[in-house]
Motif scaffolding. Structure first.
Motif, short mmCIF file in Angstrom:
data_model
loop_
_atom_site.label_atom_id
_atom_site.label_comp_id
_atom_site.label_asym_id
_atom_site.label_seq_id
_atom_site.Cartn_x
_atom_site.Cartn_y
_atom_site.Cartn_z
N ILE A 17 0.95 -1.12 0.23
CA ILE A 17 0.50 -0.39 0.22
C ILE A 17 0.19 1.22 0.04
CG2 ILE A 17 -1.72 1.05 0.92
CD1 ILE A 17 -2.17 -1.01 2.66
N PHE A 18 0.71 2.33 -0.93
CA PHE A 18 1.29 3.14 -1.12
C PHE A 18 0.34 5.01 -0.43
CE2 PHE A 18 2.95 0.48 -4.37
CZ PHE A 18 4.59 0.51 -4.41
N ASP A 19 1.31 5.38 0.13
CA ASP A 19 0.97 6.40 0.35
C ASP A 19 1.06 7.21 -0.78
OD1 ASP A 19 -0.06 9.40 1.11
OD2 ASP A 19 2.43 9.81 1.65
N CYS A 20 0.16 8.88 -0.88
CA CYS A 20 0.61 8.81 -2.96
C CYS A 20 1.24 10.28 -2.75
CB CYS A 20 -0.64 9.75 -3.05
SG CYS A 20 -0.64 11.08 -4.70
N ASP A 21 1.30 11.87 -2.43
CA ASP A 21 2.17 13.20 -2.31
C ASP A 21 3.32 12.45 -0.80
OD1 ASP A 21 0.11 14.42 -3.31
OD2 ASP A 21 -1.20 14.00 -1.67
N ASP A 157 -7.41 4.25 9.20
CA ASP A 157 -9.09 3.79 8.70
C ASP A 157 -8.21 2.60 7.04
OD1 ASP A 157 -9.78 4.86 11.12
OD2 ASP A 157 -11.64 4.06 10.92
N VAL A 158 -8.13 4.20 6.78
CA VAL A 158 -7.86 3.96 4.72
C VAL A 158 -6.73 2.94 4.81
CG1 VAL A 158 -5.84 5.17 4.63
CG2 VAL A 158 -6.86 4.75 2.63
N TYR A 159 -6.24 2.67 6.03
CA TYR A 159 -5.03 1.80 5.13
C TYR A 159 -6.13 0.18 5.72
CZ TYR A 159 -1.12 4.47 3.99
OH TYR A 159 -0.37 5.76 3.73
N LEU A 160 -6.73 0.21 6.79
CA LEU A 160 -7.36 -1.16 7.29
C LEU A 160 -8.16 -1.58 5.66
CD1 LEU A 160 -7.71 -0.02 10.90
CD2 LEU A 160 -7.01 -2.10 9.48
N TYR A 161 -9.14 -0.34 5.72
CA TYR A 161 -9.37 -0.01 3.86
C TYR A 161 -9.42 -1.54 3.16
CZ TYR A 161 -13.31 0.24 0.55
OH TYR A 161 -15.20 0.62 -0.11
N VAL A 175 3.38 -0.89 4.28
CA VAL A 175 2.91 0.81 3.50
C VAL A 175 4.14 1.74 3.60
CG1 VAL A 175 1.67 2.84 4.81
CG2 VAL A 175 0.88 0.07 5.07
N LEU A 176 3.97 2.13 2.77
CA LEU A 176 4.98 3.13 2.09
C LEU A 176 5.27 4.26 2.41
CD1 LEU A 176 8.66 3.32 1.18
CD2 LEU A 176 7.12 3.30 -1.78
N GLU A 177 5.05 5.31 3.00
CA GLU A 177 4.34 6.20 3.80
C GLU A 177 6.23 7.75 3.46
OE1 GLU A 177 2.82 8.43 4.53
OE2 GLU A 177 0.99 7.35 4.93
N ASP A 178 6.11 8.50 3.55
CA ASP A 178 7.31 9.38 3.54
C ASP A 178 6.73 10.86 5.08
OD1 ASP A 178 6.00 12.59 1.47
OD2 ASP A 178 4.81 11.11 2.02
N ALA A 186 0.02 3.80 9.18
CA ALA A 186 0.54 2.76 8.95
C ALA A 186 0.16 0.97 10.25
CB ALA A 186 1.95 2.08 8.62
N VAL A 187 1.18 2.26 11.49
CA VAL A 187 1.77 1.20 12.47
C VAL A 187 0.60 0.46 13.11
CG1 VAL A 187 2.82 1.65 14.02
CG2 VAL A 187 4.46 2.17 12.69
N ASP A 188 -0.27 2.15 13.59
CA ASP A 188 -2.15 2.07 14.43
C ASP A 188 -2.31 0.68 13.09
OD1 ASP A 188 -0.79 3.79 16.10
OD2 ASP A 188 -2.01 5.27 15.48
#
Length: 235
Positions: A17-21, A157-161, A175-178, A186-188
């Protein structure tokens, strides 16, 4: 006993799962600058130079809340929709892909891993960004907006969804985040998070958090994980 996480040798990696920005698209500075312009118009003291530090990773409802708290002024009821239109217009005029993103996405496709996006941006914004950077093919019908859900990060919620839509457990997702805001989400969510961060910049001391400094490091990390997991599970 909790299931082993997606990057553990004894775990099972099933979804990226990627973040976008800031991860796929270099639009964060533009969006934060627009937020700063809106904030100054409402009477908040924030420069373009401090825009990213002030608004990074935030969904528009959170930006609105900060502006109202700092200024004591109530923004118009249509402020979020109007500012979102400014974001979309800016994205359509031109936005850059993060360095190395297309090669990284192709490498992950070759690994056979499904991908999704979970972002505080609206779906309309993301569609404009992916069209401008020629990434639509990777994420068609696979983008999820915390803003559109009304539950922005750092809520998970968005990652769980996204995991639910793929039919996998959170423990099987990476999850890849910045941003710290997104990494917290993501951790939660019970997922392992890989944080894309420049060398020398501070990193939160949270569990289940790994750090890379360039997108070229991400696919090899996943490939190595899949090989170790295949060995462990005797595949």
């Amino acid at each position: 006993m909790a299931a082993p996480l997606a990057l553990s040798p004894d775990g099972q990696l099933k979804l990226v799962i990627f973040d976008c920005d800031g991860v796929l698209v270099d639009s964060e500075e533009t969006c934060c600058r627009i937020s700063a312009e809106e904030a100054r118009a409402a009477g908040m003291d924030v420069s373009d130079k401090n825009a990213v530090a002030t608004f990074s990773g935030m969904a528009l409802p959170s930006v609105k809340k900060i502006i109202e708290e700092k200024t004591g002024n109530q923004l118009p009821s249509d402020w979020i929709d109007a500012t979102k239109k400014r974001f979309v217009a800016a994205m359509r005029q031109g936005v850059e892909a993060i360095d190395g993103v297309h090669a990284m996405l192709e490498d992950i496709r070759k690994l056979g891993l499904p991908v999704r996006v979970g972002s505080n941006s609206s779906c309309e914004e993301m569609e404009a960004k992916f069209q401008a950077t020629k990434m639509t093919q990777y994420f068609e019908n696979r983008i999820h907006s915390a803003q559109d859900m009304g539950i922005p990060k750092p809520r998970p919620d968005v990652y769980l969804y996204a995991a639910q839509q793929e039919g996998v457990n959170p423990a099987n997702c990476v999850v890849l985040e910045d941003s710290n805001t997104g990494a917290r989400a993501a951790v939660d969510a019970g997922m392992v998070c890989v944080l894309l961060r420049a060398k020398g910049e501070p990193v939160p001391e949270w569990p289940n958090l790994l750090v890379i400094h360039h997108l070229s490091e991400f696919a090899p990390l996943l490939q190595k994980t899949l090989l170790k997991q295949a060995e462990f599970h005797g595949v």
